[in-house]
Scaffold this motif. Sequence first.
Motif, PDB file in Angstrom:
ATOM      1  N   SER A  34     -37.583  -7.935 -27.187  1.00 32.64           N
ATOM      2  CA  SER A  34     -38.374  -6.817 -26.460  1.00 32.64           C
ATOM      3  C   SER A  34     -38.583  -6.653 -24.955  1.00 32.64           C
ATOM      4  O   SER A  34     -38.324  -6.508 -24.214  1.00 32.64           O
ATOM      5  N   LEU A  35     -38.689  -8.198 -24.649  1.00 38.88           N
ATOM      6  CA  LEU A  35     -38.733  -8.660 -22.692  1.00 38.88           C
ATOM      7  C   LEU A  35     -37.769  -8.485 -23.003  1.00 38.88           C
ATOM      8  O   LEU A  35     -37.367  -8.124 -21.503  1.00 38.88           O
ATOM      9  N   ILE A  36     -36.418  -9.381 -23.295  1.00 45.29           N
ATOM     10  CA  ILE A  36     -35.376  -9.077 -22.901  1.00 45.29           C
ATOM     11  C   ILE A  36     -34.415  -8.416 -22.677  1.00 45.29           C
ATOM     12  O   ILE A  36     -34.238  -7.920 -21.471  1.00 45.29           O
ATOM     13  N   MET A  37     -34.966  -7.178 -23.179  1.00 49.74           N
ATOM     14  CA  MET A  37     -34.076  -5.834 -23.463  1.00 49.74           C
ATOM     15  C   MET A  37     -35.031  -5.518 -22.234  1.00 49.74           C
ATOM     16  O   MET A  37     -33.754  -4.793 -21.436  1.00 49.74           O
ATOM     17  N   LEU A  38     -35.985  -5.112 -22.485  1.00 50.06           N
ATOM     18  CA  LEU A  38     -36.798  -4.472 -20.826  1.00 50.06           C
ATOM     19  C   LEU A  38     -35.722  -5.184 -19.797  1.00 50.06           C
ATOM     20  O   LEU A  38     -35.841  -4.326 -18.883  1.00 50.06           O
ATOM     21  N   PHE A  39     -36.243  -6.238 -19.988  1.00 47.32           N
ATOM     22  CA  PHE A  39     -35.769  -6.568 -17.817  1.00 47.32           C
ATOM     23  C   PHE A  39     -33.736  -6.221 -18.009  1.00 47.32           C
ATOM     24  O   PHE A  39     -33.433  -6.600 -17.188  1.00 47.32           O
ATOM     25  N   SER A  40     -33.225  -6.204 -19.304  1.00 49.43           N
ATOM     26  CA  SER A  40     -31.859  -6.084 -19.198  1.00 49.43           C
ATOM     27  C   SER A  40     -31.890  -4.846 -18.995  1.00 49.43           C
ATOM     28  O   SER A  40     -30.752  -4.139 -18.205  1.00 49.43           O
ATOM     29  N   ALA A  41     -32.528  -3.632 -19.605  1.00 48.53           N
ATOM     30  CA  ALA A  41     -32.340  -2.338 -19.123  1.00 48.53           C
ATOM     31  C   ALA A  41     -33.141  -2.391 -17.472  1.00 48.53           C
ATOM     32  O   ALA A  41     -32.197  -1.371 -16.670  1.00 48.53           O
ATOM     33  N   VAL A  42     -33.446  -3.071 -17.041  1.00 49.79           N
ATOM     34  CA  VAL A  42     -34.443  -2.233 -15.480  1.00 49.79           C
ATOM     35  C   VAL A  42     -32.522  -3.484 -14.467  1.00 49.79           C
ATOM     36  O   VAL A  42     -32.800  -1.808 -13.401  1.00 49.79           O
ATOM     37  N   LYS A  43     -32.308  -3.967 -14.910  1.00 45.57           N
ATOM     38  CA  LYS A  43     -31.345  -4.571 -14.604  1.00 45.57           C
ATOM     39  C   LYS A  43     -29.637  -3.719 -14.501  1.00 45.57           C
ATOM     40  O   LYS A  43     -29.029  -3.242 -13.911  1.00 45.57           O
ATOM     41  N   PHE A  44     -29.857  -2.969 -15.650  1.00 43.71           N
ATOM     42  CA  PHE A  44     -28.406  -2.378 -15.939  1.00 43.71           C
ATOM     43  C   PHE A  44     -28.620  -1.109 -15.028  1.00 43.71           C
ATOM     44  O   PHE A  44     -27.780  -0.317 -14.468  1.00 43.71           O
ATOM     45  N   LEU A  45     -29.883  -0.360 -14.805  1.00 48.56           N
ATOM     46  CA  LEU A  45     -30.332   0.790 -14.149  1.00 48.56           C
ATOM     47  C   LEU A  45     -30.455   0.797 -12.708  1.00 48.56           C
ATOM     48  O   LEU A  45     -29.641   1.339 -11.644  1.00 48.56           O
ATOM     49  N   LEU A  46     -30.602  -0.627 -12.216  1.00 47.89           N
ATOM     50  CA  LEU A  46     -30.528  -1.405 -11.018  1.00 47.89           C
ATOM     51  C   LEU A  46     -29.545  -1.447 -10.439  1.00 47.89           C
ATOM     52  O   LEU A  46     -28.809  -0.494  -9.545  1.00 47.89           O
ATOM     53  N   VAL A  47     -28.465  -1.523 -11.064  1.00 50.97           N
ATOM     54  CA  VAL A  47     -26.876  -1.814 -11.113  1.00 50.97           C
ATOM     55  C   VAL A  47     -26.335  -0.457 -10.891  1.00 50.97           C
ATOM     56  O   VAL A  47     -25.838   0.415 -10.282  1.00 50.97           O
TER      57      VAL A  47
END
Length: 80
Positions: A34-47
């Motif tokens: 869940s933590l890794i998916m959260l970080f990935s989502a934030v990175k995706f939205l930021l890009v």
Amino acid sequence: MKKSLLYSYGFLIFLTLITALVSNSIIMSTFAVSLIMLFSAVKFLLVAFQFMELKKANSFWKMSLSLILGLMILLIIFIV
């Protein structure tokens, strides 16, 4: 070059390093995934919003992208 792009790039690097640390140090549990998916989502939205300039797009595209991302993350978390 804009300072906001440099800050975004630095934050992306920081999130990538934190994700690597989490994936190497914690036994793969639901919390770690869940933590890794959260970080990935934030990175995706930021890009998407900073570098692909989605922030200038129609609100329909912003909402649909966020909704699909949220559904995909929930699906992955529930499968694991």
